[in-house]
Design an enzyme around this catalytic site. Structure first.
Site, short mmCIF file in Angstrom:
data_model
loop_
_atom_site.label_atom_id
_atom_site.label_comp_id
_atom_site.label_asym_id
_atom_site.label_seq_id
_atom_site.Cartn_x
_atom_site.Cartn_y
_atom_site.Cartn_z
N LYS A 35 0.85 -1.19 0.00
CA LYS A 35 0.00 0.00 0.00
C LYS A 35 0.89 1.25 0.00
O LYS A 35 2.10 1.18 0.26
CB LYS A 35 -0.91 -0.02 1.22
CG LYS A 35 -0.19 0.04 2.56
CD LYS A 35 -1.15 -0.23 3.71
CE LYS A 35 -0.42 -0.21 5.05
NZ LYS A 35 -1.28 -0.67 6.13
N TYR A 264 17.44 29.37 9.32
CA TYR A 264 16.26 30.15 9.71
C TYR A 264 16.06 30.13 11.22
O TYR A 264 16.24 29.10 11.86
CB TYR A 264 15.01 29.59 9.04
CG TYR A 264 14.94 29.88 7.56
CD1 TYR A 264 14.86 31.19 7.10
CD2 TYR A 264 14.96 28.84 6.64
CE1 TYR A 264 14.79 31.46 5.73
CE2 TYR A 264 14.88 29.10 5.28
CZ TYR A 264 14.80 30.42 4.83
OH TYR A 264 14.74 30.68 3.50
C1 LIG Z 1 -0.57 -1.82 6.64
C2 LIG Z 1 -1.15 -3.08 7.10
C3 LIG Z 1 -0.33 -4.17 7.40
C4 LIG Z 1 1.17 -4.08 7.40
O1 LIG Z 1 1.60 -3.48 8.61
P1 LIG Z 1 3.14 -3.37 8.94
O2 LIG Z 1 3.17 -2.85 10.33
O3 LIG Z 1 3.72 -2.37 7.98
O4 LIG Z 1 3.71 -4.71 8.76
C5 LIG Z 1 -0.93 -5.35 7.74
N1 LIG Z 1 -2.28 -5.46 7.80
C6 LIG Z 1 -3.09 -4.44 7.52
C7 LIG Z 1 -4.57 -4.62 7.61
C8 LIG Z 1 -2.57 -3.21 7.17
O5 LIG Z 1 -3.38 -2.19 6.89
#
Ligand SMILES: *Cc1c(COP(=O)(O)O)cnc(C)c1O
Length: 373
Positions: A35, A264
């Protein structure tokens, strides 16, 4: 010459990290979670390193199309399921598995005309209170889903809120196991922290060791070489390798006298004569503006710190202990520096009060990216 900043994506590191997940959960099949454009690495760029997974998990239909366009014929899972009824047509066309977490999604399925039954994962809200059916309504949802001609396989799924912390996962595992005990179907419960910490691989109690039917694990952050439970454990502890390097060069140096300030707001003032370098990287590249002065950085592979506030296009680094460094010296913001020295993205994230996830996802569009083996 273009501005010297670049990001490197290390496909060898991605493959290595996936192998770590396999070693931790040897009996499970593995979703590579891609994702957010593979956590900022780019789906197309990360694909070569992650194609050893058994499936790809993501949120966005457009990202699923991109994975199919790469030639992937195996499973693809929509982690949040569909967002509206007509998404189900694309689900059919792309042959996607999808999560069902709420009653409207079942209603949409029931009204959907499909040639072939769909593969769904029914999500339980076992305590995180984000998505999913509560334990007391889960079995009714399962029965309804299971009876639909539009539905083929029904998998069972939940997500942990505290796999990386002291509360742990036992309370959620207990709830999930009790409600699903006699239901058929494959189970998927573990994220990165649960894979590494609760399969017993790291010497922790191992709430999932022997957990009946942990059929699919979901490896996200660990694949990209960041420790899900930093700072309790770092990436080196879990033997993970950074999949992303962000690096640039020094484009100037300055000699400071006591009392001279940097950047800054003049938030940093030299207390002694010191030399600093100006690196071509700023918050418009994805480096966190909130990183405190003193954040770790590598110059020609040697560790030093940032000085003063991060600007849009530049930041300053302390060269006091690096007399050889000068114009053109390599500056590694995170990842692998000269000589193979590693600066974990987790350490930089901590300096900015955030986590590695956020930094890698925020790599800016303007940074050129190169894939290296
Ligand atoms: C993003 C996600 C994961 C992966 O999580 P990590 O902590 O990056 O391993 C697993 N299951 C779901 C439902 C997620 O949304």
């Amino acid at each position: 010459m273009p501005r010297p900043i670049e990001a490197l994506i290390h496909t060898g590191a991605l493959a290595h990290n996936l192998a770590r997940a396999r070693a931790a959960a040897p009996d499970a099949r593995l979703w590579a979670v891609v994702k957010a454009n593979a956590y900022g690495h780019g789906i197309e760029r990360a694909y070569e390193g992650l194609r050893g997974a058994d499936g790809f998990a993501l949120l966005d239909l457009a990202e699923a199309e991109r994975v199919r366009a790469l030639g992937w014929r195996g499973p693809i899972l929509l982690l949040e399921g569909v967002f509206e009824p007509r998404d189900l047509e694309l689900v059919s066309r792309l042959d996607l598995w999808h999560t069902v977490h709420c009653t409207p999604q079942i209603d949409w399925l029931a009204a959907h005309k499909t040639a072939s039954p769909q593969h769904v994962l029914l999500k339980m809200n076992s305590g995180m209170n984000r998505l999913g059916f509560r334990p007391e309504s889960y079995r009714a949802a399962w029965a309804r889903l299971n009876a639909l001609p539009q539905v083929g396989e029904v998998g069972l799924m939940t997500h942990f809120s505290d796999a990386d912390g002291p509360r742990g996962i036992e309370h959620q595992v207990r709830t999930f196991a009790a409600v699903t005990r006699d239901l058929p179907g494959e189970r998927s419960v573990a994220n990165s922290a649960a894979i590494l910490r609760h399969h017993g691989a790291g010497g922790l109690p191992g709430a999932l060791r022997g957990f009946q039917g942990n059929d699919w694990v979901r490896a996200g952050i660990l694949s990209y070489g960041s420790a899900p439970d930093f700072p309790e454990h770092d990436a080196a502890h879990w033997r993970l390798r950074p999949a992303m390097t962000l690096r640039t060069r020094l484009i100037a140096t300055q000699q400071l006298e006591p009392g001279d300030t940097v950047g800054y707001g003049s938030s940093f003032a030299a207390e002694r004569p010191m030399r600093i370098g100006i690196a071509a990287c700023g918050y418009a590249d994805g480096y966190p503006r909130h990183a405190a002065s003193g954040a770790p950085v590598l110059v020609d592979g040697a560790r030093t710190t940032t000085v003063g506030r991060v600007s849009m296009d530049m930041l300053a680094v302390d060269l006091s202990s690096l007399p050889q460094a000068g114009l053109g010296s390599e500056v590694t913001l995170w990842g692998e520096g000269a000589g193979g020295t590693i600066l974990s993205i987790d350490e930089v994230a901590r300096s900015a009060g955030t986590i590695g996830y956020e930094l890698m996802c925020a790599l800016a569009q303007r940074v050129p990216v190169r894939v290296v083996g």
